[in-house]
Each structure stands twice: as structure tokens, then as C-alpha cells.
Design an enzyme around this catalytic site. Structure first.
Site, PDB file in Angstrom:
ATOM      1  N   TYR A  80      48.655  14.456 -17.310  1.00 55.61           N
ATOM      2  CA  TYR A  80      48.714  15.912 -17.571  1.00 55.61           C
ATOM      3  C   TYR A  80      47.154  16.674 -17.484  1.00 55.61           C
ATOM      4  O   TYR A  80      46.735  17.575 -16.725  1.00 55.61           O
ATOM      5  CB  TYR A  80      49.383  16.524 -18.577  1.00 55.61           C
ATOM      6  CG  TYR A  80      49.576  17.962 -18.893  1.00 55.61           C
ATOM      7  CD1 TYR A  80      50.659  18.489 -18.206  1.00 55.61           C
ATOM      8  CD2 TYR A  80      48.662  18.858 -19.200  1.00 55.61           C
ATOM      9  CE1 TYR A  80      50.993  19.735 -18.229  1.00 55.61           C
ATOM     10  CE2 TYR A  80      49.028  20.270 -19.442  1.00 55.61           C
ATOM     11  CZ  TYR A  80      50.102  20.667 -18.693  1.00 55.61           C
ATOM     12  OH  TYR A  80      50.561  22.137 -18.842  1.00 55.61           O
ATOM     13  N   PHE A 132      45.701  38.762   6.219  1.00 59.69           N
ATOM     14  CA  PHE A 132      46.961  37.945   6.102  1.00 59.69           C
ATOM     15  C   PHE A 132      48.059  38.510   5.475  1.00 59.69           C
ATOM     16  O   PHE A 132      47.843  39.180   4.497  1.00 59.69           O
ATOM     17  CB  PHE A 132      46.560  36.499   5.708  1.00 59.69           C
ATOM     18  CG  PHE A 132      47.493  35.523   5.777  1.00 59.69           C
ATOM     19  CD1 PHE A 132      48.048  35.091   7.272  1.00 59.69           C
ATOM     20  CD2 PHE A 132      48.194  35.031   4.824  1.00 59.69           C
ATOM     21  CE1 PHE A 132      48.783  34.147   7.259  1.00 59.69           C
ATOM     22  CE2 PHE A 132      49.368  34.195   5.101  1.00 59.69           C
ATOM     23  CZ  PHE A 132      49.717  33.705   6.300  1.00 59.69           C
ATOM     24  N   THR A 133      49.406  38.252   5.755  1.00 57.97           N
ATOM     25  CA  THR A 133      50.534  38.860   4.997  1.00 57.97           C
ATOM     26  C   THR A 133      50.351  38.735   3.577  1.00 57.97           C
ATOM     27  O   THR A 133      50.331  39.907   2.795  1.00 57.97           O
ATOM     28  CB  THR A 133      51.715  38.400   5.644  1.00 57.97           C
ATOM     29  OG1 THR A 133      51.606  36.638   5.481  1.00 57.97           O
ATOM     30  CG2 THR A 133      52.157  38.595   6.861  1.00 57.97           C
ATOM     31  N   ASP A 223      38.202  33.206   3.200  1.00 53.02           N
ATOM     32  CA  ASP A 223      39.573  32.470   3.164  1.00 53.02           C
ATOM     33  C   ASP A 223      39.458  31.471   4.223  1.00 53.02           C
ATOM     34  O   ASP A 223      39.280  31.603   5.207  1.00 53.02           O
ATOM     35  CB  ASP A 223      40.791  33.639   3.819  1.00 53.02           C
ATOM     36  CG  ASP A 223      41.906  32.705   3.812  1.00 53.02           C
ATOM     37  OD1 ASP A 223      42.030  31.747   3.761  1.00 53.02           O
ATOM     38  OD2 ASP A 223      43.009  33.623   3.686  1.00 53.02           O
ATOM     39  N   LYS A 266      47.128  23.866   5.149  1.00 54.28           N
ATOM     40  CA  LYS A 266      46.579  23.725   6.442  1.00 54.28           C
ATOM     41  C   LYS A 266      45.202  23.010   6.277  1.00 54.28           C
ATOM     42  O   LYS A 266      45.159  21.901   6.859  1.00 54.28           O
ATOM     43  CB  LYS A 266      46.306  25.309   6.895  1.00 54.28           C
ATOM     44  CG  LYS A 266      47.306  26.028   7.103  1.00 54.28           C
ATOM     45  CD  LYS A 266      47.537  27.454   6.474  1.00 54.28           C
ATOM     46  CE  LYS A 266      48.926  28.051   6.809  1.00 54.28           C
ATOM     47  NZ  LYS A 266      48.835  29.360   6.181  1.00 54.28           N
ATOM     48  N   ARG A 389      56.187  37.521  16.280  1.00 55.84           N
ATOM     49  CA  ARG A 389      54.823  38.333  15.914  1.00 55.84           C
ATOM     50  C   ARG A 389      54.985  39.683  16.441  1.00 55.84           C
ATOM     51  O   ARG A 389      54.352  39.619  17.351  1.00 55.84           O
ATOM     52  CB  ARG A 389      53.612  37.566  15.664  1.00 55.84           C
ATOM     53  CG  ARG A 389      53.752  36.363  14.771  1.00 55.84           C
ATOM     54  CD  ARG A 389      53.400  36.380  13.376  1.00 55.84           C
ATOM     55  NE  ARG A 389      54.551  36.830  12.706  1.00 55.84           N
ATOM     56  CZ  ARG A 389      54.662  36.471  11.218  1.00 55.84           C
ATOM     57  NH1 ARG A 389      53.735  35.887  10.650  1.00 55.84           N
ATOM     58  NH2 ARG A 389      55.796  36.970  10.442  1.00 55.84           N
ATOM     59  N   PHE A 455      62.193  40.154   8.935  1.00 54.68           N
ATOM     60  CA  PHE A 455      61.846  39.250   9.757  1.00 54.68           C
ATOM     61  C   PHE A 455      62.429  37.720   9.414  1.00 54.68           C
ATOM     62  O   PHE A 455      62.781  36.880  10.034  1.00 54.68           O
ATOM     63  CB  PHE A 455      60.380  39.026  10.284  1.00 54.68           C
ATOM     64  CG  PHE A 455      59.554  38.648   9.358  1.00 54.68           C
ATOM     65  CD1 PHE A 455      58.891  39.786   8.563  1.00 54.68           C
ATOM     66  CD2 PHE A 455      58.904  37.366   9.041  1.00 54.68           C
ATOM     67  CE1 PHE A 455      58.078  39.449   7.585  1.00 54.68           C
ATOM     68  CE2 PHE A 455      58.348  36.923   8.123  1.00 54.68           C
ATOM     69  CZ  PHE A 455      57.523  37.979   7.596  1.00 54.68           C
TER      70      PHE A 455
END
Ligand SMILES: *Cc1c(COP(=O)(O)O)cnc(C)c1O
Length: 482
Positions: A80, A132-133, A223, A266, A389, A455
Site C-alpha cells: 500500500y 478534449f472532452t 497534456d 495511451k 465524431r 453518442f
């Protein structure tokens, strides 16, 4: 790998890795595919993976790991607090970015939650090259406003600009002058700009944005979720980076920023995330929120195995042969589509290949969702799952009217190191057949439309019997049902 010349003169991307673990794929017959897409309400998010042949929905959490990553996962130190695994990761992040502090999180949007909670105050503005969303959602949730200041070329479908992800410096200066620097919560640059087709920015642009931020005392955030693609493009397209190693470019980028965060779904071919920071006082402000939302400071919501995979994956990101497969396969796909006259976003970016539905099915009006219809049709005739998209991904206005999206794209993501060239050729072949038969594709209409994120969960039906006619033509042309 592009440097290997074929005697035949053919230019194809050559993989600098071999496959040592496989997963069996299944290609359902076209009648089964019609049933599957009908049950999914013509929404590719609602397809079951067992009905999908090539899954090109996303590049998130589906990239192939290396043998070294898998081996490292077995050596993970489960604890932990204070695990060796964590310190290996922390040291690697500091080494790669040259930053003093690191905070672990469970994925990219968790970093955005924490950064926004600390830096965004009601009424402040966050300029960025593109949103970005999840980023936008967290900024808005904290009372901030997103201002996208991309270059006009950024959203042109057809372009030769090598850095469509660049920020427009005049617009940035004007925004700061008009509002005052104290109104700007931070400036965010997104590597490999996701929503405009995985397009990179240049090192020069990042340097100039950084100078503007530093002279106005505005925090600068990178980012880095799609950093590996941006690094690849900098190395091959950016004059300034020609003689720099991938690691030197990374260090330079991080030096220009105050905060670097990433999704390890990613970057690093794993799952997880993290925030790297130069300054101690800033680090302390973020640190308090990690145990609240993520977990103890030495795991941040991640499993130790994923952390080991990240450590090795970050190291491999500094190796051109490890990061070029994705963008080179995408470039191959885009080049072949362009040769055949099939409308696609150019130049090729990272992340995936983006078909331009506005031109592909120009006969379908936007309120019948051309990109959604194309996604449904492509699955039907090939078993390939892409992501809409376009207008389907927009939210209705409060008065119920529907904003029409500026672009109608079908994104075919290329999970890194996952598919082979023959699979990519299969995709190209079926896309070409569909283009020849595009007049048969018709529109869609919602029969179940959720108020938020329609969506993801919305269901649609074809406006006519166009799918049956497409199936008939397919069987006539191919003589069988696959
Ligand atoms: C995927 C992504 C995120 C969010 O990361 P998650 O791990 O999915 O939460 C943030 N920014 C960019 C540019 C991304 O591509």
C-alpha cells in the site's frame, strides 16, 4: 523502419517488432453483422466485442505491450505504502521529463479533475490549442471557460500543414490583453491534438506559447497523453528537432511547461496516469487531493502491475522504433485512401485515420448523421468498428434544437502495435468497396436519445431499407457472406 528500401520500390511500413502472443479474431458473416448492428441501435459503442473483427473504436487502453513490459509486471512489489514499484515509476517520470515531482493517478481525466480543482476559479479562462472532452468537462465543472485558439488550418479537412495542432499566438496575446493575465487559470497545450485528428504542434510553437505564459506569469500545462505521436512528428517534420534525440525533445518540452500530465492508457502502452511538476509549492497544492480522489501517494489508484508496465513503457517511448508503428501505419492508410480519391483528413496524424463523411456520403443531410451512418455501414460490410465524431457526438441546445458539427468524421483508431499490414489492407479494401457503393448508404434517426452523452448510449434506426440493399449488393459482388 521507413529507411528500409524494398527492391521492388514499394514503400510500406515495416514492423520493427514481432508478435509473440496472439488473440484469436472472429469475423461474423454479413447477416450476423446486420443483426448485431441493428441490436446495437446502429451505435458502434453498443456493439459487443465478440461481433467485431477489427476494433478501431479507440487507442485507449488497447495498445500492445512489449515483452519487457510483461516481464516487469511479474516483478511488481505489492504494497500500500512505499512500494519499490512506485519508486521505479517516480524515478522514470522524473528522468524522462526532467521534473522534480510526480503524482500518480488512475487515468488521464483524474489528472484533469485535480488540476482543474486547484487552478480553475469561477469566471477564469483556460486557453488551449483544442479541447478534449474530459478536459473541458472538468474545467466547466469548476466554473471555468474553455477558449480554443487553434489556427484556422487546424480544422481544415484537407491540408498540407505539418503542425495543425499549433496554437495561434496572436489570438493568445489578444485573449490575455482583453481579459488580463489574472483571469487566465492556465494555458493548456495538448500534444497530438486528439479531436482534430491526432495532429501535432511544433517545438517552436510550444516555445513561443511558453514565452507568452512566462512573461504574464500564467501557468503552462502540457497534456502529454498523445505525446508519443507528437514526438514522432517533431522528429520527422520539425527542422528544430532534426539533431535532437527523442529524449532531448521530451526534456525540452517539459522544461517549457510548469505541469505535464498524461493518460497512461495511451502514453506508455499501459493503463493509469500521472502529473509531473517542476515547482514545490504547486506540487503541494495538488498532493493534498491525491489521497482524496485517487489513493495513497505511492499508487494513486493504479495496480502495481500497471505501474511496472508504465515505467518500462515510458522508457520505450524514447525509442523511435517503438513509437513509429502507429503513425506510419496511419500514414500508409491515409496515402492509399488519397490515391483512391477517398476523402480523408490530411496530412496523416497520430491516433487514427479519419474518413470525411461530409464528402464520403455528401447526399446524407447532417440531421441524419452522415458520420454515424458511415460508421454503421462500414461495420455492416466489414466487421470493422470505428467511432462517429460529428453531429451525433454533439449535445442538443436547451431549446431542443440540434447544433450541427463543423466536421463529420468517422475515426478509425489504430491501437499501437496491434494490427498487421494485411489487416490494414483488408480495411482499405472494404472502405474502397463502400466508397464505390456509397450511393446506397442512407441516413439514421434516433429512436432512443439520452439527454447527455447521447453518442455513448443513444439508439438509431435507418431512415429506409438501405442496409438490406447494401447487404444484397455485397453478396452479389463478393459471392459469399464474409
Ligand atoms: C484520453 C485522453 C485524456 C483522458 O485520459 P483517460 O485516461 O481516458 O481518462 C485526456 N487527454 C487526451 C488528449 C486524451 O487523449
Amino acid at each position: 523502419m521507413a529507411n528500409v528500401k524494398f527492391f521492388s520500390g514499394e514503400q510500406i511500413p515495416l514492423e520493427m517488432h514481432k508478435v509473440r502472443i496472439i488473440q484469436k479474431l472472429f469475423l461474423p458473416e454479413i447477416d450476423q453483422r446486420l443483426q448485431a448492428i441493428t441490436e446495437a441501435g446502429n451505435n458502434t459503442f453498443l456493439l459487443k466485442n465478440r461481433d467485431v473483427f477489427l476494433d478501431m473504436l479507440t487507442d485507449s487502453g488497447v495498445n500492445a505491450m512489449s515483452d519487457r513490459q510483461q516481464a516487469a509486471m511479474l516483478l511488481a512489489d505489492d504494497s500500500y505504502a512505499g512500494s519499490e514499484t512506485y519508486f521505479r515509476l517516480e524515478n522514470k517520470v522524473k528522468e524522462i521529463f526532467g521534473m522534480n515531482y510526480f503524482l500518480p493517478t488512475h487515468q488521464g481525466r483524474a489528472c484533469e479533475n485535480i488540476i482543474s480543482q486547484v487552478l480553475v476559479k469561477p469566471g477564469t479562462i483556460v486557453p488551449m490549442n483544442y479541447h478534449f472532452t474530459t478536459t473541458k468537462a472538468h474545467i466547466v465543472l469548476n466554473g471555468g471557460v474553455v477558449e480554443e485558439i487553434f489556427m484556422d488550418e487546424g480544422i481544415e479537412v484537407d491540408s498540407t500543414h505539418p503542425f495543425k495542432g499549433n496554437m495561434d499566438l496572436d489570438k493568445l496575446n489578444k485573449l490575455i490583453d482583453d481579459n488580463g493575465p489574472e483571469k487566465i487559470a492556465f494555458v493548456r497545450m495538448e500534444a497530438g491534438t486528439n479531436l482534430i485528428g491526432g495532429q501535432p504542434f511544433s517545438l517552436e510553437n510550444l516555445t513561443e506559447v511558453s514565452q507568452i505564459c512566462r512573461s504574464s506569469n500564467i501557468p503552462m500545462v502540457l497534456d502529454a497523453s498523445l505525446l508519443s505521436d507528437n514526438l514522432y512528428f517533431m522528429k520527422i517534420r520539425d527542422e528544430q528537432c532534426k539533431d535532437m534525440s527523442i529524449h532531448e525533445i521530451t526534456l525540452k518540452m517539459a522544461e517549457l511547461c510548469d505541469i505535464v500530465y498524461f493518460s497512461a492508457r495511451k502514453l506508455s502502452f499501459a493503463r493509469g496516469g500521472g502529473i509531473a511538476i517542476h515547482d514545490e509549492s504547486m506540487y503541494k497544492k495538488f498532493q493534498e487531493l491525491i489521497p482524496l480522489y485517487e489513493g495513497f501517494l505511492t499508487y494513486g489508484g493504479m495496480s502495481v502491475r500497471e505501474m511496472e508496465a508504465m515505467t518500462v513503457g515510458l522508457d520505450e517511448t524514447m525509442d523511435m522504433d517503438m513509437i513509429n508503428q502507429g503513425p506510419q501505419f496511419i500514414a500508409y492508410m491515409v496515402d492509399e485512401l488519397v490515391k483512391k480519391g477517398i476523402p480523408v483528413v490530411t496530412p496523416a496524424g497520430g491516433l487514427g485515420c479519419h474518413l470525411d463523411a461530409m464528402r464520403f456520403v455528401s447526399h446524407i443531410p447532417q440531421n441524419e448523421y452522415p458520420a454515424g451512418a458511415l460508421a454503421s455501414a462500414l461495420y455492416l460490410i466489414s466487421g470493422i468498428r470505428g467511432m462517429e465524431r460529428g453531429t451525433m457526438s454533439e449535445q442538443r441546445n436547451p431549446d431542443g434544437s440540434e447544433p450541427l458539427s463543423a466536421m463529420e468524421l468517422l475515426r478509425l483508431a489504430m491501437p499501437r502495435r496491434v494490427y498487421t499490414l494485411s489487416q490494414v489492407k483488408y480495411a482499405l479494401d472494404r472502405i474502397q468497396w463502400l466508397y464505390e457503393n456509397r450511393a446506397l448508404i442512407g441516413g439514421l434517426r434516433f429512436y432512443e436519445e439520452p439527454k447527455v452523452l447521447r453518442f455513448f448510449f443513444g439508439k438509431l434506426e435507418p431512415v429506409s431499407d438501405w442496409q438490406e440493399r447494401l447487404v444484397e449488393k455485397f453478396k452479389a459482388d463478393f459471392g459469399d457472406s464474409l
